[in-house]
Scaffold this motif. Structure first.
Motif, mmCIF file in Angstrom:
data_model
loop_
_atom_site.group_PDB
_atom_site.id
_atom_site.type_symbol
_atom_site.label_atom_id
_atom_site.label_comp_id
_atom_site.label_asym_id
_atom_site.label_seq_id
_atom_site.Cartn_x
_atom_site.Cartn_y
_atom_site.Cartn_z
ATOM 1 N N THR A 82 133.619 -89.372 64.950
ATOM 2 C CA THR A 82 134.060 -89.715 66.299
ATOM 3 C C THR A 82 133.537 -91.089 66.691
ATOM 4 O OG1 THR A 82 134.173 -87.391 66.954
ATOM 5 C CG2 THR A 82 134.022 -89.003 68.723
ATOM 6 N N LEU A 83 132.272 -91.353 66.422
ATOM 7 C CA LEU A 83 131.714 -92.668 66.741
ATOM 8 C C LEU A 83 132.446 -93.771 65.981
ATOM 9 C CD1 LEU A 83 127.926 -91.841 66.857
ATOM 10 C CD2 LEU A 83 129.294 -92.753 68.739
ATOM 11 N N HIS A 84 132.778 -93.522 64.743
ATOM 12 C CA HIS A 84 133.531 -94.504 63.960
ATOM 13 C C HIS A 84 134.889 -94.751 64.612
ATOM 14 C CE1 HIS A 84 135.969 -96.067 60.602
ATOM 15 N NE2 HIS A 84 134.837 -96.645 60.243
ATOM 16 N N ASP A 85 135.559 -93.686 65.005
ATOM 17 C CA ASP A 85 136.870 -93.814 65.658
ATOM 18 C C ASP A 85 136.780 -94.543 66.998
ATOM 19 O OD1 ASP A 85 137.921 -92.447 63.512
ATOM 20 O OD2 ASP A 85 138.043 -90.518 64.573
ATOM 21 N N ALA A 122 125.118 -92.045 72.140
ATOM 22 C CA ALA A 122 125.134 -90.666 72.642
ATOM 23 C C ALA A 122 126.032 -90.556 73.871
ATOM 24 C CB ALA A 122 123.721 -90.210 72.969
ATOM 25 N N GLU A 123 125.942 -91.531 74.768
ATOM 26 C CA GLU A 123 126.774 -91.515 75.965
ATOM 27 C C GLU A 123 128.252 -91.652 75.616
ATOM 28 O OE1 GLU A 123 124.973 -94.623 78.266
ATOM 29 O OE2 GLU A 123 123.430 -93.270 79.068
ATOM 30 N N ALA A 124 128.575 -92.481 74.639
ATOM 31 C CA ALA A 124 129.965 -92.629 74.203
ATOM 32 C C ALA A 124 130.489 -91.320 73.623
ATOM 33 C CB ALA A 124 130.084 -93.756 73.173
ATOM 34 N N LEU A 125 129.656 -90.620 72.858
ATOM 35 C CA LEU A 125 130.053 -89.321 72.308
ATOM 36 C C LEU A 125 130.326 -88.318 73.419
ATOM 37 C CD1 LEU A 125 127.768 -88.550 69.241
ATOM 38 C CD2 LEU A 125 130.263 -88.607 69.292
ATOM 39 N N VAL A 126 129.418 -88.235 74.386
ATOM 40 C CA VAL A 126 129.586 -87.274 75.485
ATOM 41 C C VAL A 126 130.846 -87.589 76.283
ATOM 42 C CG1 VAL A 126 128.584 -86.444 77.651
ATOM 43 C CG2 VAL A 126 127.148 -86.683 75.619
ATOM 44 N N ARG A 127 131.080 -88.863 76.588
ATOM 45 C CA ARG A 127 132.302 -89.240 77.320
ATOM 46 C C ARG A 127 133.551 -88.826 76.553
ATOM 47 N NH1 ARG A 127 129.521 -93.960 78.368
ATOM 48 N NH2 ARG A 127 130.634 -95.051 76.718
ATOM 49 N N GLU A 128 133.547 -89.042 75.236
ATOM 50 C CA GLU A 128 134.711 -88.676 74.423
ATOM 51 C C GLU A 128 134.896 -87.169 74.399
ATOM 52 O OE1 GLU A 128 138.039 -88.831 71.927
ATOM 53 O OE2 GLU A 128 137.152 -90.240 73.335
ATOM 54 N N ARG A 135 136.315 -86.192 77.660
ATOM 55 C CA ARG A 135 137.725 -86.599 77.735
ATOM 56 C C ARG A 135 138.609 -85.597 76.992
ATOM 57 N NH1 ARG A 135 141.623 -88.564 75.004
ATOM 58 N NH2 ARG A 135 140.463 -88.770 73.067
ATOM 59 N N ARG A 136 138.101 -85.078 75.874
ATOM 60 C CA ARG A 136 138.848 -84.096 75.095
ATOM 61 C C ARG A 136 138.841 -82.714 75.730
ATOM 62 N NH1 ARG A 136 136.924 -85.112 68.848
ATOM 63 N NH2 ARG A 136 137.499 -87.297 68.719
ATOM 64 N N GLY A 137 138.000 -82.527 76.752
ATOM 65 C CA GLY A 137 137.959 -81.245 77.437
ATOM 66 C C GLY A 137 137.232 -80.162 76.678
ATOM 67 N N LEU A 138 136.237 -80.545 75.889
ATOM 68 C CA LEU A 138 135.473 -79.541 75.149
ATOM 69 C C LEU A 138 134.669 -78.681 76.115
ATOM 70 C CD1 LEU A 138 134.220 -81.641 72.131
ATOM 71 C CD2 LEU A 138 136.152 -80.088 72.233
ATOM 72 N N ALA A 139 134.408 -77.457 75.738
ATOM 73 C CA ALA A 139 133.671 -76.526 76.583
ATOM 74 C C ALA A 139 132.241 -77.006 76.792
ATOM 75 C CB ALA A 139 133.667 -75.139 75.960
#
Length: 75
Positions: free
Chosen positions: A36-39, A55-61, A64-68
């Protein structure tokens, strides 16, 4: 293999805590996070260079994807 994926795999080989299933699940989750970070554009990231902004970029993504919530904050 991407550098972050390789670094995380090496860390897992050195720290073999947990049972087989736990290690397998951890490996899958870390690989997904690295991909995901690479993408997201962090193409040359290494484990030693992992910072709060990553870490913040991962959480935002993930949000955005609507993960639980349980996916974002495992108990």
């Amino acid at each position: 293999m991407r550098q972050l994926n390789f670094d995380l795999k090496r860390l897992q080989e050195r720290h073999r805590e947990g049972g087989f299933v736990t290690r397998r699940d951890r490996s899958y989750a870390l690989a997904q996070a690295a991909n995901t970070l690479h993408d997201l554009g962090f193409k040359r990231l290494r484990a030693a260079g992992f910072r709060r902004k990553h870490a913040e970029a991962l959480v935002r993504e993930w949000q955005r994807r609507g993960l639980a919530t349980g996916t974002l904050n495992p108990s």
